[in-house]
Enzyme design. Sequence first.
Site, PDB file in Angstrom:
ATOM      1  N   ASN A 124     -10.428  -2.970  -6.312  1.00 38.53           N
ATOM      2  CA  ASN A 124      -9.584  -2.049  -7.089  1.00 38.53           C
ATOM      3  C   ASN A 124     -10.166  -1.705  -8.466  1.00 38.53           C
ATOM      4  OD1 ASN A 124      -6.357  -3.243  -5.824  1.00 38.53           O
ATOM      5  ND2 ASN A 124      -7.600  -1.500  -5.173  1.00 38.53           N
TER       6      ASN A 124
ATOM      7  N   ASP B 121       0.838  -1.206   0.000  1.00 35.46           N
ATOM      8  CA  ASP B 121       0.000   0.000   0.000  1.00 35.46           C
ATOM      9  C   ASP B 121       0.872   1.255   0.000  1.00 35.46           C
ATOM     10  OD1 ASP B 121      -2.302   1.489   0.011  1.00 35.46           O
ATOM     11  OD2 ASP B 121      -2.758   1.158   2.126  1.00 35.46           O
TER      12      ASP B 121
HETATM   13  C1  FPP Z   1      -1.552   0.128  -3.411  1.00 36.98           C
HETATM   14  O1  FPP Z   1      -1.189   1.473  -3.593  1.00 36.98           O
HETATM   15  C2  FPP Z   1      -1.018  -0.746  -4.452  1.00 36.98           C
HETATM   16  C3  FPP Z   1      -1.771  -1.346  -5.406  1.00 36.98           C
HETATM   17  C4  FPP Z   1      -3.228  -1.173  -5.509  1.00 36.98           C
HETATM   18  C5  FPP Z   1      -1.192  -2.195  -6.462  1.00 36.98           C
HETATM   19  C6  FPP Z   1       0.045  -2.976  -6.145  1.00 36.98           C
HETATM   20  C7  FPP Z   1       0.570  -3.499  -7.424  1.00 36.98           C
HETATM   21  C8  FPP Z   1       1.850  -3.441  -7.844  1.00 36.98           C
HETATM   22  C9  FPP Z   1       2.947  -2.991  -6.957  1.00 36.98           C
HETATM   23  C10 FPP Z   1       2.245  -3.813  -9.244  1.00 36.98           C
HETATM   24  C11 FPP Z   1       1.909  -5.168  -9.740  1.00 36.98           C
HETATM   25  C12 FPP Z   1       0.570  -5.208 -10.306  1.00 36.98           C
HETATM   26  C13 FPP Z   1      -0.136  -6.291 -10.688  1.00 36.98           C
HETATM   27  C14 FPP Z   1      -1.556  -6.099 -11.079  1.00 36.98           C
HETATM   28  C15 FPP Z   1       0.429  -7.684 -10.745  1.00 36.98           C
HETATM   29  P1  FPP Z   1      -2.333   2.581  -3.650  1.00 36.98           P
HETATM   30  O2  FPP Z   1      -2.506   3.000  -5.071  1.00 36.98           O
HETATM   31  O3  FPP Z   1      -3.577   2.090  -2.982  1.00 36.98           O
HETATM   32  O4  FPP Z   1      -1.674   3.721  -2.817  1.00 36.98           O
HETATM   33  P2  FPP Z   1      -2.419   4.890  -2.040  1.00 36.98           P
HETATM   34  O5  FPP Z   1      -3.231   4.242  -0.935  1.00 36.98           O
HETATM   35  O6  FPP Z   1      -1.289   5.715  -1.511  1.00 36.98           O
HETATM   36  O7  FPP Z   1      -3.262   5.611  -3.038  1.00 36.98           O
END
Ligand code: FPP
Length: 251
Positions: free
Chosen positions: A68, A20
Site C-alpha cells: 500500500n 477492500d
Molecule cells: C481497501 O480499499 C482498504 C484499505 C487499503 C485500507 C483499509 C483501512 C481502513 C478501513 C482504515 C484504518 C486504517 C489504518 C491504517 C489502521 P481500497 O482503497 O483498496 O479500495 P479500492 O480497491 O476500491 O480502490
Amino acid sequence: MPDPAPQPSRVPAHVGIIMDGNGRWAEARGLPRLEGHRRGAERLIEVVDAAIDHGVRCLTLYAFSAENWRRPAEEVGGLFKLGEWVLRLHLSRLSKRRVRFRTIGDLTAMPEFIRIPIEEAVASSRDNTGFDLVIALNYGSRQEVTRAARSLAADAAAGRLDPAALDWETLASRLETAGLPDPDLIIRTSGECRLSNFLLLQAAYAEIVITPTYWPDFGAEAFAAALREFAGRERRFGMTGVQVRPTKPAP
Ligand code: FPP
C-alpha cells in the site's frame, strides 16, 4: 428480522478480513477516496463489536499492506490519520470489552503518530483475555515468512538449531501470529477473489468467503451472514469428513 446467529460450536475461532473497496465505494458516489476510507474505518469498529458479540476469539484486519506504500502519499498519510483517530476514539471502550491489541507487520516504517499509540494499546491491553484484535500494518505474508526464515537461518548458522529438526511448529513459532489459532475463515469484501499476500501460510485450511459488498457497506449484518456461510461449509482438513455442516437426521 436478521437471521439468528450461528451455533457457538460453529463459530470460527479466528477470522481474517481483507477490507477492500473503500476507493470504489467513494468513486461510485463522486466522493474523494479518503471519504471511503473514513467510512471504512467506522465500519471496522462495528465489525469488531459484532465479532465479539458472536463469540469469535480473534479477528485479524488487513489495514495496510506492505504494497500500500505505492499509493499517493496523501492517501497513505490520510489512512494513518484515520487509523490513529479510530484507535483514540474506541480504545477505552474496547479495553472494557477485554480486547487485547496485537499487530503483525513491520511497524518500524510507520510514522510515530500512529506507531506509538498502537504500541501503547498493545502494551496496556496485554493482560486482556476476552478477544484478540490483530491489526496487520505494513504487513505482507511473504515479508513475514522471509523474516522468520532469516531468524531460523541465523539460529542454524550459530548452531542453535538443527536444520534437519526444523518442522512446521518451529517455523510457525517464528511467524508474527505465533500463539494465535490459524484463521478458520477469511472474508474479502468487494468481490475480488485473491488473498493478496495476507496470512498465506496460516490460511492453509481456512474457508474463504468473498462478498461483493464494498467494505464501507460491510457491517454487523454482513459479518453475521459470512459466519452463517462458514457454518454451512464442510471442513475436511484433507480428511474424509470433519464436518461443520450438521448431518441429516437418520430417516
Ligand atoms: C481497501 O480499499 C482498504 C484499505 C487499503 C485500507 C483499509 C483501512 C481502513 C478501513 C482504515 C484504518 C486504517 C489504518 C491504517 C489502521 P481500497 O482503497 O483498496 O479500495 P479500492 O480497491 O476500491 O480502490
